[in-house]
Scaffold this motif. Structure first.
Motif, PDB file in Angstrom:
ATOM      1  N   GLU A  14       0.850  -1.186   0.000  1.00 21.76           N
ATOM      2  CA  GLU A  14       0.000   0.000   0.000  1.00 21.76           C
ATOM      3  C   GLU A  14       0.885   1.234   0.000  1.00 21.76           C
ATOM      4  OE1 GLU A  14      -3.127   0.160   2.888  1.00 21.76           O
ATOM      5  OE2 GLU A  14      -3.438  -1.999   2.761  1.00 21.76           O
ATOM      6  N   GLY A  15       0.351   2.314  -0.531  1.00 21.83           N
ATOM      7  CA  GLY A  15       1.115   3.551  -0.556  1.00 21.83           C
ATOM      8  C   GLY A  15       0.376   4.619  -1.321  1.00 21.83           C
ATOM      9  N   LYS A  16       1.101   5.673  -1.641  1.00 20.73           N
ATOM     10  CA  LYS A  16       0.495   6.773  -2.389  1.00 20.73           C
ATOM     11  C   LYS A  16       1.408   7.192  -3.528  1.00 20.73           C
ATOM     12  CE  LYS A  16       2.210  10.038   1.029  1.00 20.73           C
ATOM     13  NZ  LYS A  16       1.895  10.866   2.165  1.00 20.73           N
ATOM     14  N   ILE A  17       0.855   7.964  -4.430  1.00 23.69           N
ATOM     15  CA  ILE A  17       1.583   8.441  -5.601  1.00 23.69           C
ATOM     16  C   ILE A  17       2.058   9.871  -5.337  1.00 23.69           C
ATOM     17  CG2 ILE A  17       1.407   8.967  -8.076  1.00 23.69           C
ATOM     18  CD1 ILE A  17       1.187   5.954  -7.388  1.00 23.69           C
ATOM     19  N   LYS A  38       6.278   5.423   4.829  1.00 26.57           N
ATOM     20  CA  LYS A  38       7.609   5.887   4.424  1.00 26.57           C
ATOM     21  C   LYS A  38       7.512   7.306   3.874  1.00 26.57           C
ATOM     22  CE  LYS A  38       9.435   1.781   5.047  1.00 26.57           C
ATOM     23  NZ  LYS A  38      10.267   1.527   6.214  1.00 26.57           N
ATOM     24  N   ARG A  39       8.642   8.000   3.867  1.00 21.47           N
ATOM     25  CA  ARG A  39       8.684   9.354   3.297  1.00 21.47           C
ATOM     26  C   ARG A  39       9.316   9.375   1.913  1.00 21.47           C
ATOM     27  NH1 ARG A  39       9.655  13.830   7.817  1.00 21.47           N
ATOM     28  NH2 ARG A  39       8.131  13.066   9.309  1.00 21.47           N
ATOM     29  N   MET A  45      14.952   5.218  -2.585  1.00 22.87           N
ATOM     30  CA  MET A  45      15.491   4.240  -1.637  1.00 22.87           C
ATOM     31  C   MET A  45      16.673   3.487  -2.226  1.00 22.87           C
ATOM     32  SD  MET A  45      12.160   2.399  -0.069  1.00 22.87           S
ATOM     33  CE  MET A  45      10.857   3.366   0.664  1.00 22.87           C
ATOM     34  N   GLU A  46      17.570   3.070  -1.333  1.00 26.84           N
ATOM     35  CA  GLU A  46      18.627   2.156  -1.738  1.00 26.84           C
ATOM     36  C   GLU A  46      17.941   0.865  -2.188  1.00 26.84           C
ATOM     37  OE1 GLU A  46      21.882   2.775  -1.928  1.00 26.84           O
ATOM     38  OE2 GLU A  46      21.381   4.809  -1.328  1.00 26.84           O
ATOM     39  N   ILE A  53      10.905  -4.552   1.083  1.00 27.44           N
ATOM     40  CA  ILE A  53       9.480  -4.279   1.335  1.00 27.44           C
ATOM     41  C   ILE A  53       8.611  -4.288   0.085  1.00 27.44           C
ATOM     42  CG2 ILE A  53       9.949  -2.937   3.425  1.00 27.44           C
ATOM     43  CD1 ILE A  53       9.433  -0.376   1.740  1.00 27.44           C
ATOM     44  N   ASP A  54       9.185  -4.495  -1.099  1.00 23.33           N
ATOM     45  CA  ASP A  54       8.346  -4.398  -2.299  1.00 23.33           C
ATOM     46  C   ASP A  54       7.465  -5.636  -2.489  1.00 23.33           C
ATOM     47  OD1 ASP A  54       9.916  -6.323  -3.615  1.00 23.33           O
ATOM     48  OD2 ASP A  54      10.417  -5.037  -5.298  1.00 23.33           O
TER      49      ASP A  54
END
Length: 67
Positions: A14-17, A38-39, A45-46, A53-54
């Motif tokens: 889950e996340g945002k665009i 996450k920010r 990200m490295e 986490i993907d």
């Protein structure tokens, strides 16, 4: 002979665009996708942090017991 059934597994993140592309890492949607909690975008990200986490990692963790 015996037919082996294919194994399927689904990983979801889950996340945002983001409204701006950020970061040069990854591919596809990585520079605009910010995972929940996450920010940074996946593109910022490295790679090892992203892969931890993907959705592919989540799917693999579910399926690896079959190997």
């Amino acid at each position: 002979g015996l037919k082996k059934k294919p194994i399927h597994s689904l990983g979801v993140v889950e996340g945002k665009i983001s409204n701006k592309k950020k970061g040069k890492n990854g591919f596809g949607y990585d520079p605009i996708f910010i995972p929940k909690g996450k920010r940074l975008t996946f593109g910022e990200m490295e790679p090892d942090k992203k892969y931890a986490i993907d959705h592919r990692s989540i799917a693999f963790k579910k399926i690896k017991k079959f190997f």
